[in-house]
Design an enzyme around this catalytic site. Structure first.
Site, mmCIF file in Angstrom:
data_model
loop_
_atom_site.group_PDB
_atom_site.id
_atom_site.type_symbol
_atom_site.label_atom_id
_atom_site.label_comp_id
_atom_site.label_asym_id
_atom_site.label_seq_id
_atom_site.Cartn_x
_atom_site.Cartn_y
_atom_site.Cartn_z
ATOM 1 N N ARG A 1 0.825 -1.220 0.000
ATOM 2 C CA ARG A 1 0.000 0.000 0.000
ATOM 3 C C ARG A 1 0.849 1.256 0.000
ATOM 4 O O ARG A 1 0.466 2.259 -0.606
ATOM 5 C CB ARG A 1 -0.947 -0.011 1.195
ATOM 6 N N LYS B 1 -17.231 -16.900 2.892
ATOM 7 C CA LYS B 1 -18.693 -16.853 3.059
ATOM 8 C C LYS B 1 -19.446 -16.385 1.831
ATOM 9 O O LYS B 1 -18.970 -15.534 1.095
ATOM 10 C CB LYS B 1 -19.026 -15.879 4.183
ATOM 11 N N GLY C 1 -7.844 -8.344 -0.498
ATOM 12 C CA GLY C 1 -6.584 -8.645 0.175
ATOM 13 C C GLY C 1 -6.109 -10.068 0.001
ATOM 14 O O GLY C 1 -4.939 -10.315 -0.273
ATOM 15 N N GLY D 1 -13.450 -4.385 -0.659
ATOM 16 C CA GLY D 1 -14.844 -3.947 -0.694
ATOM 17 C C GLY D 1 -15.077 -2.858 -1.732
ATOM 18 O O GLY D 1 -16.086 -2.873 -2.437
HETATM 19 P P1 AMP Z 1 -13.002 -13.639 2.537
HETATM 20 O O1 AMP Z 1 -12.485 -12.685 3.575
HETATM 21 O O2 AMP Z 1 -14.458 -13.956 2.667
HETATM 22 O O3 AMP Z 1 -12.576 -13.260 1.133
HETATM 23 O O4 AMP Z 1 -12.303 -15.015 2.867
HETATM 24 C C1 AMP Z 1 -10.934 -15.243 2.791
HETATM 25 C C2 AMP Z 1 -10.614 -16.387 3.707
HETATM 26 O O5 AMP Z 1 -11.387 -17.501 3.334
HETATM 27 C C3 AMP Z 1 -9.165 -16.821 3.650
HETATM 28 O O6 AMP Z 1 -8.549 -16.468 4.856
HETATM 29 C C4 AMP Z 1 -9.263 -18.334 3.486
HETATM 30 O O7 AMP Z 1 -8.420 -19.032 4.367
HETATM 31 C C5 AMP Z 1 -10.701 -18.627 3.842
HETATM 32 N N1 AMP Z 1 -11.206 -19.863 3.232
HETATM 33 C C6 AMP Z 1 -11.150 -20.237 1.949
HETATM 34 N N2 AMP Z 1 -11.625 -21.494 1.805
HETATM 35 C C7 AMP Z 1 -11.978 -21.920 3.024
HETATM 36 C C8 AMP Z 1 -12.514 -23.141 3.523
HETATM 37 N N3 AMP Z 1 -12.781 -24.166 2.712
HETATM 38 N N4 AMP Z 1 -12.739 -23.250 4.859
HETATM 39 C C9 AMP Z 1 -12.459 -22.216 5.679
HETATM 40 N N5 AMP Z 1 -11.957 -21.035 5.271
HETATM 41 C C10 AMP Z 1 -11.715 -20.883 3.957
#
Ligand code: AMP
Length: 415
Positions: free
Chosen positions: A33, A216, A372, A395
């Protein structure tokens, strides 16, 4: 006004950057950054201006938290710019330091979010109560005062913090009200980000493939629904795989799931079918018997994961399916990893996605990587210079792709 046209000679520019860098034990662990803001900062200095740099760091929620002090990054900023950097301990009491700045000199203000006025959200009052509405009104008024004070330090405002451009904060938007419209402009990083989004939205070369991963569905549903109106193929991967598997009655063991979003998952599938978008979901997973890099591993169908196991990465069949879906794409958007890429033993799926994106880029696709974690993925696999554009926004990027007008950009355009 563009930053290239503006005459900075003898002027003081207050520049909103995103210096929210990760720090561990007082050391910056990733200076992306800071490097991102350099072209703007250097340009202003070269054109004879003085710099007042402002940023937030972390979430101090209106309180002074020494571990989130921007003072820690003064040496790094100074080294990056090649000039000494003065520091203002209080961003609202920097009058004398700002007034004394000469062309070529640099002043960094302390973390803006030490003051709740920066974000403009009331603190210590419960949302939904009449007190909250009152407090919000009062806060909006003091946010204006806060922004006015920041504006008083400078002759012009440059907005270069794409990562927070989707927030209507004092320093990212409200401040514009206290300058002449000819004295507000986007920085070079913002210009590049806007151009990259534009490449994806208004100049779509097909097929357009979006890859959405991460943990999620809930945090990405807005952009997923929106993308279904634009893309030819949508790959959904990472943790959200298991909400889809569960929605169809699958066994997912201990995998991450949002049980209250099963209908949302089915709705996404229905909408994809209506729009004629090919939805690509994982069919097998590399599972672990705990959430750890050292967990025992086995590959299971993503809808038949035994109790005691959890899906942590895309399985081999899924990796092949993702690669096939990405091959031949001409526009690619990637946000969110395909598994727990932070664990070396569960990063193969994210690596396969990254490599497929790099290959498609080599064959002429425009690939935009944002958020990120996907950026960290690309860096981890050494693919940073093999993709078209890496956005500094998570975001903000997603909201821009959704077609929303970002407050930080609207403020500059006088909208
Ligand atoms: P987000 O902040 O929603 O973009 O999620 C990113 C995070 O999702 C990363 O830290 C990954 O480790 C996690 N992630 C990806 N796949 C999985 C999974 N199958 N189970 C748990 N966490 C996950």
């Amino acid at each position: 006004m563009t930053i290239n046209e503006y005459n900075f000679a003898g002027k003081k520019a207050i520049v909103r950057v995103d210096f929210n860098v990760p720090i561990q034990d007082g050391k910056i662990t990733d200076d992306t950054r800071i490097r991102g803001a350099l072209p703007t900062l250097k340009l202003i200095l070269e054109k004879g201006g003085a710099l007042i740099i402002m940023s937030h760091m972390g979430k101090p929620k209106g309180k002074v938290k020494p571990e989130l002090s921007l003072k820690q990054i003064v040496p790094a900023v100074s080294e990056a710019l090649g000039v000494p950097v003065q520091f203002a301990d209080d961003c609202q009491k920097a009058d004398a330091q700002a007034a004394a700045l000469k062309p070529g000199e640099v002043l960094l203000l302390e973390n803006l979010r030490y003051y709740p006025e920066e974000e403009g959200k009331p603190v210590g009052v419960e949302k939904g109560t009449p007190e909250y509405d009152e407090a919000k009104k009062a806060m909006k008024a003091s946010q204006k005062e806060f922004a006015k004070k920041l504006a008083s330090y400078a002759d012009c405002w440059v907005m270069d913090a794409f990562g927070t451009a989707h927030r209507k904060h004092a320093s990212t938007a409200v401040i514009a009200d206290y300058f002449d419209k000819n004295d507000v402009m986007l920085g070079l990083l913002m210009e590049k980000e806007v151009q990259a989004v534009d490449n994806v939205l208004s100049n779509i070369k097909r097929p357009f493939v979006a890859i959405m991963g991460g943990s999620k569905v809930s945090s990405k549903i807005g952009i997923i629904e929106n993308l279904l109106g634009k893309v030819d193929k949508l790959i959904l991967c990472g943790g959200m795989t298991y909400t889809f598997a569960k929605a169809h009655g699958g066994e997912i063991g201990n995998s991450i799931v949002e049980l209250d979003k099963l209908d949302v998952a089915l709705g996404v599938e229905k909408l994809a079918a209506e729009k004629g978008v090919e939805l690509v979901l994982g069919t097998d997973s590399v599972c672990g018997d705990s959430f750890s890099n050292d967990a025992n591993q086995k590959v299971c169908p993503s809808n038949a994961i035994p109790e005691g196991w959890e899906g942590l990465d895309a399985g081999p069949k899924t990796q092949e399916a993702f690669k096939a879906a990405i091959k031949g794409a001409k526009t690619i958007l990637w946000n969110g990893p395909a598994g727990v890429f932070e664990f070396d033993n569960f990063c193969a799926g994210s690596r396969a996605v990254g490599e497929a994106v790099a290959e498609a880029t080599a064959e002429g696709a425009f690939s935009l990587i944002g958020g990120g974690d996907s950026v960290a993925c690309v860096n981890k696999f050494g693919l940073a210079d093999k993709v078209s554009y890496i956005s500094t926004g998570g975001g903000a990027l997603l909201e821009a792709i959704e077609g929303k007008v970002l407050p930080g950009i609207a403020a500059v355009k006088g909208e």
